[in-house]
Design a protein around this motif. Structure first.
Motif, short mmCIF file in Angstrom:
data_model
loop_
_atom_site.label_atom_id
_atom_site.label_comp_id
_atom_site.label_asym_id
_atom_site.label_seq_id
_atom_site.Cartn_x
_atom_site.Cartn_y
_atom_site.Cartn_z
N ARG A 126 0.76 -1.04 -0.11
CA ARG A 126 -0.09 0.12 -0.04
C ARG A 126 0.99 1.22 -0.18
NH1 ARG A 126 -5.15 0.94 1.11
NH2 ARG A 126 -5.53 -1.01 2.22
N ILE A 177 -4.76 -5.31 3.81
CA ILE A 177 -4.51 -5.31 2.48
C ILE A 177 -4.86 -6.56 1.95
CG2 ILE A 177 -2.67 -4.79 0.47
CD1 ILE A 177 -0.88 -3.57 2.66
N VAL A 203 -2.94 0.20 -3.76
CA VAL A 203 -2.49 -1.10 -3.52
C VAL A 203 -1.82 -1.71 -4.78
CG1 VAL A 203 -2.98 -3.39 -2.45
CG2 VAL A 203 -3.92 -1.49 -1.53
#
Length: 219
Positions: A126, A177, A203
């Motif tokens: 990220r 994530i 991401v």
């Protein structure tokens, strides 16, 4: 302006197992010491994790193995670009590599993309623009406490980080994530716009990291 020489990592604050706060303070110090552009506009914070919260990284100080490999639930580093054409630099306070390290060598020595991993260990990144991160990030360290209130790891000596809007904790919004969040088309012009505008950045997959920063450095 990005520096091409290594620095003494001991000049930077480091509390083991609090990499997100370490990087927050790192970005602040790089700004204050004139190592980065005003407000850290050439800095990016990278949260590394995945759905399983199992990411292998090599050359880490906390490892007990000769190759320095360790399995983190997540890790946080800082990446600095240089619009003069020099390679991006990685600032990783937990690494045994030169501080900072060129992005390409950091990838080959820490991420080791040539090492075949099971899918559960694939790493996602990220990427958040540092000025946004410094305004929006908050942690009251609740993730480091057990139910009876005891610390899993001793906290940093400074006060918990509170966001400019008064938010006291949003760390999970950064390190949670998923592969489904990853951008498919890294060449899209909107990707750069998103990095510079969105609270949670973008991401990407590990094989997209160097390409993303080559694009960002050119803008």
């Amino acid at each position: 302006m990005a520096t091409s020489s290594t620095m003494d990592v001991s000049h930077f604050h480091h509390t083991p197992f609090y990499c997100e706060e370490n990087v927050y303070l790192l970005c602040k110090k790089l700004c204050n010491d004139g190592i980065t552009n005003s407000e850290g506009s050439d800095l990016f914070v990278a949260f590394i994790s995945n759905e399983k919260k199992q990411i292998p990284l090599w050359n880490q100080k906390a490892s007990k193995r000769a190759d320095g490999v360790i399995l983190w639930d997540y890790h946080v580093i800082c990446i600095q670009i240089n619009k003069e054409g020099d390679a991006p630099l990685v600032w990783d306070l937990d690494s045994t590599l030169p501080f900072p390290s060129p992005l390409a060598s950091y990838m080959s020595e820490t991420i080791r993309p040539s090492f075949q991993l099971f899918a559960d260990y694939n790493r996602l990144f990220r990427i958040v623009h540092a000025p946004i991160f410094l305004r929006c990030f908050a942690s009251d360290r609740r993730h480091m406490k057990v139910s009876d209130g005891h610390w899993i790891e001793e906290p940093p000596p400074h006060k918990p980080i509170v966001a400019e809007d008064g938010t006291v904790h949003n760390l999970d919004e950064y390190f949670n994530i998923s592969g489904s969040d990853a951008i498919a088309d890294i060449k899209s012009s909107s990707v750069k716009d998103t990095v510079f505008a969105q609270k949670h950045g973008v991401v990407i997959k590990e094989n997209q990291l160097e390409e993303l920063f080559s694009q960002i450095s050119l803008q």
